[in-house]
Structure formats: C-alpha cells, structure tokens
Write a protein that holds these residues in place. Structure first.
Motif, mmCIF file in Angstrom:
data_model
loop_
_atom_site.group_PDB
_atom_site.id
_atom_site.type_symbol
_atom_site.label_atom_id
_atom_site.label_comp_id
_atom_site.label_asym_id
_atom_site.label_seq_id
_atom_site.Cartn_x
_atom_site.Cartn_y
_atom_site.Cartn_z
ATOM 1 N N ARG A 101 44.717 39.145 47.513
ATOM 2 C CA ARG A 101 44.051 37.952 47.455
ATOM 3 C C ARG A 101 44.833 37.514 45.835
ATOM 4 O O ARG A 101 44.808 38.266 44.929
ATOM 5 C CB ARG A 101 42.639 38.079 47.290
ATOM 6 C CG ARG A 101 42.017 38.556 48.694
ATOM 7 C CD ARG A 101 40.722 38.585 48.716
ATOM 8 N NE ARG A 101 40.261 39.675 47.727
ATOM 9 C CZ ARG A 101 38.822 40.109 47.618
ATOM 10 N NH1 ARG A 101 37.858 39.418 48.310
ATOM 11 N NH2 ARG A 101 38.515 41.056 46.844
ATOM 12 N N PRO A 102 44.863 36.112 45.759
ATOM 13 C CA PRO A 102 45.266 35.536 44.673
ATOM 14 C C PRO A 102 44.233 35.916 43.369
ATOM 15 O O PRO A 102 43.179 35.598 43.691
ATOM 16 C CB PRO A 102 45.379 33.966 44.736
ATOM 17 C CG PRO A 102 45.545 34.045 46.343
ATOM 18 C CD PRO A 102 44.913 35.086 46.959
ATOM 19 N N GLY A 103 44.620 35.993 42.354
ATOM 20 C CA GLY A 103 43.520 36.582 41.137
ATOM 21 C C GLY A 103 43.219 37.874 41.165
ATOM 22 O O GLY A 103 42.212 38.137 40.216
#
Length: 726
Positions: free
Chosen positions: A260-262
């Motif tokens: 997941r991004p972040g």
C-alpha cells in the motif's frame, strides 16, 4: 484514589481500567462509544457516554477530584478525515488538559503514537529522533505532545506522553496498524485466507496490551514527565506473525498483494529510557502474547460472528424507510382522485356553490405542509382547467378570462398560506421538541451526577463507619500514639501498625547518628527470635535504599532476606528510626497499602516529634543536674513502658544495679558511658539508687552483659523485682 480514563471502554483503555481497578483505584470513564464497548469493562465503575470535547466534561471533573487522568480517547485510524482528527485528537485533548489543570489533577498521562516519526529509517528510533508524521493521525498526536509539554511548562500540570508502538491483544478491533493481528485472528478462526500487503517481510514493534497498561499505571504515581517510547524494542515481521498463528490454528492460505502507498517498511522503537527511568520492562514476548490473544479471540469468535450478522441492514427496514418517504405522495394522489371524482360527477350538482378543490388543498396543506400543498394546488388547477374544457370552453379563451385567473390565484393563495402556516407551526414544534430534549438530556445528566455524588458520599460514610483502614478508624487507632514519652510511642507504634496494616509481624529499629547501624527497639510477638536485634546498614540494600531515598521500600522482588515493606520515621528532617512489616496477605501487596503504610509512618513521625520536643523542653526536669542520669520520675515512666512492651510483645529488657552499692555519678563518665547504646538508659530508682536499663536484652544475654561490666570494675547484678513481669 480516583483515576479518569478517557476512551476507557476501548481496546487499550479497558485494560488500563482493569489495572487501576486491581490496584484499588476508583475508576471513572469518559467514552463516546464510537469504537469502545461497554462490555469491555465488567467491574464496578462510573461511566459517562460523552465526547472528550463536550463541555459537560467539566461537571464530571467538578464532581470528582481526580488524582490521575489517562487520556486515551482518540480517533485511532491512520488514514481518515483530518477534520475528525482535529476535533477528537486535538480539541478533545485541550479540553481535558484545561480541566485537569483547573481541578488540580496530580498526573496526566497522554497516549501518543509511533506515527509521529513518519518514515524515519534510523532504527531503532529514540525519543530524540526527528518527527515527520505523514498522516493526519500522526500530526494530531505530535501536536498533542506539544500541548502536554506546554501545559506542564505554563501551568505546572505534571504530564507524561507515551509513544506506543503497535499494540495488540484481547478486545482489539480490526482497525489501525496493530489491528493486523486481530484481522488475522478473525480470518483464521473463520477458515478464510490471509491477505498481506507486500512480501510479508515488513517489520513492526508489537507490544502486548497488558504491558502497556502496566507502564501507564507505573507512570501514574511516578515523578517522571516528558515523552517516552513504549515498545519491546524488537522487530517482528508479518510472516513471523503468520507462522506463530499457524502453530495455534491451521491457516487456509496466504495471498500476497501489492504494497500500500505510504506503508512503512520497518518500524522499531528504542525503549531504553522508559526501562531505565520507570523501572519497567515488557513481560510478554510475541509468542506468549499471541497465544493469550488467540485464546480470547477463540472464546469470543461465536459472539463476534453474531454481532457482525446483526450489523447487516435487513430489507424490511429499507422498505419501511422507502414507504415512509413516498407515502405522502401516494396519499396526496388518492385524495386528488377522490376530489376529481366528486367534482366531475353529478353528486356536486346540489352543492355547486362549494369548490371541493379548496377543501382538498387545505386538508393536504394541514397534513403535510407546503411541499404537498403546492402539489395539490398544481393538481387542482389542472382539474379546474379540465372542467372548463369539458364545459365547452376553448383553452385560448381561458387565458383571457379574469375569473379563471382569479380562481387559480385563490388556489395558490390557499395552498401557500396553509402550507407556510403549517411549516412554521411544525418548525416551532420541532424546535421546542429539540429544546425540550436537550433540557431533558441535561437534566438527566445533572441528575445522574447528583446521584453519583450522593452515592460516593454515602459510600464514604460507610467506609468511615465500617472500614478497617478508614480515616475514622485510623484516627481512633492512632490515639495510642498520644504520649510524650518516645519509648511509649515506639511501643504503641507496634500495635498501631499491626491494626492498620493487618500484618503478622512488625519491628522498629533505631538508627545511629551516622546512619551505619540499627538497633531493634520494639517488635511484635511474631518477631521474637526471628529478626536480628542489630543490623549493619551496609549489609542490607533495602535499609540503605530507605535511608538514601527517605521513602517507603516495597520488596517487589519478594527477597526473603528483606522485609515486605520498610518505612522511615523522621525527626527534624532526619531518619530517626524505621518500621518493618512482614506477613502481609498477597492481595494487599498493592500501591494502596503502600500509601497507607506511608501515612501511618508519617503519623508516627508526628507523634515522635511532639515527644522529643517535650523532652527537650523539660530536659532540666528529667535529668540530674549536670549529668545524663534520669531522675526517678522520668526513669519510672520509661521502665513502665518497657514492662508493658514485655507483657504485650515479649520485648525483653534488663535492669542492673551495683552489686556492692558503690556505683556513683562519677562512674558513669569514667566506666559506663562507652558501654551503653542509644536505646539504653541510666537513672535513679525509687530508693535513689543508680540503676542501668538495657533495652531489648534478655536473660540469655545476662551472663555476657555482667561479665562485660565486671571487666570494667563494675560488679552488677540483675534486679529481681523487675523480672517478676516475665
């Protein structure tokens, strides 16, 4: 003592509440129940269904003088609405901080998060590491820490902040980063596959929730402040978590998806500071923690499934809402059909002067307000035009007929006036109802607060009457200390401590002026033959600690060579003696009884201060002028206290007199001075003879004592009359 826990019905909050309850605290909880559950806290407590930013919180603080506030209430999801974060995590915190400062809370503990560090890769992260949060949640926690530090700086509120790593354990929901464990537990128990974002090698610092509760409790009574990491300082990968869970329950399969991004790849917090300064360490490793967590989820799995199924909205409920929304239109249409039928049939011939459409518009307006009344006006105008066309009129001619426009204007006027009047009436009714509900809610809240205050008052009255350790009973018991003779105070202290603390054994040691040696001056029967009559301080670390710190020592390690508790007795700012206790029931080995022991020792110190002050003031009347020899009245008083101590506690003593009757004042300075201890006395008996009183010395020591005096040229013998009390 009272503790307020905001968010106390939540995952971490309920465990913190459990810990404080076990330590004898009165627990109060503020929670808006957004994520918390009432069933998480099963013991007797006071709970308030409120948001932390609500102004009603002030009435709770005003009614209850809290010793400690633990602020756990927060919007806990990392990715969420920033406005919601600010309202709950910032405004709510400021409200509770203000109230804690206003009502003089002794300790404020704030729950922060590892999210304040952001993507910092200098692992393990210390408290001095740079903070660069990447989520609204992390920002709000960072801001919260600043508020806590400033409130301490500006207003003197004692605050401490814990930056939690990933907390897991029983009662956890499936939200937040730590929720990965609860998600896995629920899925394996439901025989479902596990989904992992990334390759599973990402690591987190997982800490068991009871370790968190223990640290918060320890911080509540410490003198520490500032920011501390709270973690295990150990990295654990998601794959390792899955492997451990697989040993507890078969895993149906694992599916790895894109990262997941972040998402942070690795996170670990350094806990050296909290371990060193708070004397805390995590008790549960990841294997034991997961096993305990799995046991709880397994037990609750059936209940969780039932709760999940009840959350699904049923179709009849949706149909009912649809019916409620469109029913006015249906009823309006039915009323119009009836109106049209009456208007177009021959029934109205006898009542041609009556326009039924006006009744229709008026009734619909009264029933449903302006929206339906306008619809009724439109339908009535259409019916009116249709009737004119049936009468043979041309549509174009109607546009020039003033009577037609007048009739339409009447329909519009009636519809608007009736609709507006009803809408205004309904708005007033609704506003009045809302005001009434708010007043009733406030009345119920204040009435509930009043009842709780009354309950607390009644409970305190019962404690004063019935509790063995109430202030009323303590006052009654400590009346024994009202003496102006130190020896009597020491002997009475044994009874007082045994009665208040409900222990088996009590001993009191005097401390020499150099703090290097201690001598027993009083003890309970249980200590006879068990405790040493004299101690070298450097051989007992517990005694060294008490003399150095000037505080109550608690034998947390249960070291058999040390008493369970030791309390200092002060006089003129110096430790004059110490009280030791043993034989305490295990369930009383808590902070409550530690504080009770401290209060008792302070009462003894106060009594001794009065006694020593009296002796100093009457020194010329107690001693033979120019000598340290007690006059017969003062000596008789001390001797009587020794006799009572021997009778009540089997504390031995010896009274010696010269065998040849030649002992004089000059012999004291030349031969006796260096042989007497701080707890021994020399004085005049009833026959004005000089005698020596040796404290805590039994007949088994008599031979050695007499030989020691004889070696100095002082032949002495025991006065038999004083031993008749054996």
């Amino acid at each position: 003592m009272k503790v307020l826990i905001t968010g106390g019905y939540g995952f971490i909050g309920s465990h913190v509440a459990d810990r404080f309850h076990k330590e004898g605290y009165e627990v109060y909880i503020i929670d808006n129940l957004t994520t918390g559950k009432l069933e998480n806290v099963t013991f007797k407590h006071k709970g308030y269904h409120l948001a932390v930013e609500d102004s009603k919180c002030e009435e709770i603080f005003q009614a209850n003088q809290f010793d400690t506030v633990v602020h756990l209430a927060a919007q806990a999801s990392v990715n969420t609405n920033p406005q919601l974060d600010s309202e709950s995590n910032v405004l709510g915190l400021v409200n509770i901080l203000n109230l804690s400062q206003k009502f003089k809370v002794k300790k404020f503990v704030f729950a922060s998060s590892a999210a304040v560090y952001g993507t910092n890769e200098q692992l393990p992260l210390t408290e001095e590491a740079e903070c660069d949060p990447i989520s609204p949640y992390g920002i709000s926690k960072w801001v919260g820490e600043s508020y806590c530090l400033k409130w301490q700086e500006l207003y003197g509120l004692d605050t401490a902040c814990f930056r939690f790593s990933n907390v897991y354990g029983p009662r956890q929901s499936s939200s937040g980063e730590g929720g990965v464990i609860s998600i896995f537990m629920n899925r394996v128990l439901s025989e479902q596959q596990l989904y992992v974002f990334g390759d599973g090698n990402q690591t987190r610092d997982f800490i068991y929730v009871e370790d968190v509760a223990d640290a918060i409790f320890r911080m509540s009574y410490s003198n520490l402040s500032g920011i501390y990491n709270l973690s295990t300082n150990k990295a654990c990968s998601v794959n390792a978590i899955i492997e451990t869970i697989g040993g507890l329950h078969a895993v149906k399969g694992v599916t790895y998806t894109d990262k997941r991004p972040g998402d942070i790849t690795h996170s670990i917090l350094d806990n050296a500071r909290v371990k060193h300064e708070l004397d805390w360490a995590p008790m549960y490793g990841i294997e034991e923690g997961l096993q305990r967590t799995y046991g709880w989820f397994e037990q609750k799995h059936g209940e969780l499934e039932s709760a999940a199924s009840s959350m699904v909205e049923s179709k009849p409920s949706a149909a009912k809402q649809w019916l409620k929304k469109y029913m006015p239109y249906g009823e309006n249409l039915l009323a119009f059909i009836l109106t049209a039928w009456l208007s177009l049939t021959q029934i109205t011939n006898d009542y041609s002067a009556i326009d039924i459409k006006l009744f229709y518009i008026t009734i619909i307006g009264i029933m449903y307000g302006s929206r339906q009344s306008i619809l009724a006006v439109v339908l009535s105008i259409g019916l009116f035009v249709y009737q004119k066309l049936l009468d043979g009129r041309e549509f174009i001619s109607l546009l020039y007929d003033t009577d037609v426009f007048f009739q339409i204007a009447i329909y519009l006027f009636i519809g608007l006036v009736v609709g507006y009047a009803i809408e205004r009436k309904n708005a007033i009714i609704q506003a009045t109802a809302r005001t009434k509900d708010e007043l009733e809610e406030r009345y119920d809240f204040l009435n509930g607060m009043y009842r709780e205050v009354r309950e607390v008052k009644d409970e305190l009255q019962l404690r004063i009457l019935n509790s063995g350790d109430s202030f009323g009973k303590i006052y009654s018991i400590t009346k024994e200390l009202e003496s102006l003779e130190p020896e009597t105070v020491f002997n009475s202290t044994v009874n007082v401590v045994k009665s208040i603390m409900a222990v088996e054994s009590v001993a009191i040691y005097s401390v020499n002026p150099y703090g290097t040696y201690m001598r027993m001056i009083a003890h309970s029967n249980d200590y006879a033959g068990q405790a040493a009559k004299s101690l070298r301080v450097d051989e007992h670390s517990s005694m060294q600690w008490v003399l150095r710190e000037g505080n109550v020592f608690v034998n947390k390690e249960l070291d058999s060579s040390a008493p369970l508790m030791i309390a200092p007795i002060f006089y003129n700012g110096e430790i004059k003696a110490v009280i030791t206790i043993d034989g305490m029931a295990f369930h009383k080995f808590s902070l409550y009884y530690q504080n009770l022991f401290k209060v008792t020792s302070e009462l003894v110190s106060s009594a001794l201060t009065r006694a020593f002050a009296y002796i100093e003031a009457t020194e010329s009347q107690r001693y033979v002028t120019g000598t340290p020899i007690l006059r017969k009245e003062a000596f008789a008083s001390i001797l009587e206290s020794k006799r009572l101590a021997r009778m009540n506690h089997s504390t031995p003593y010896l009274v010696l007199i010269s065998a040849d009757g030649t002992l004089g004042v000059e012999d004291y300075s030349e031969k006796i001075a260096g042989m007497l201890r701080e707890t021994d006395y020399i004085g005049l008996n009833e026959d004005e003879e000089i005698v020596i009183l040796l404290s805590n010395t039994g007949e088994e020591d008599a031979g050695h004592v007499l030989n020691r005096f004889a070696s100095r040229g002082l032949p002495l013998h025991i006065v038999e009359a004083e031993l008749q009390h054996d």
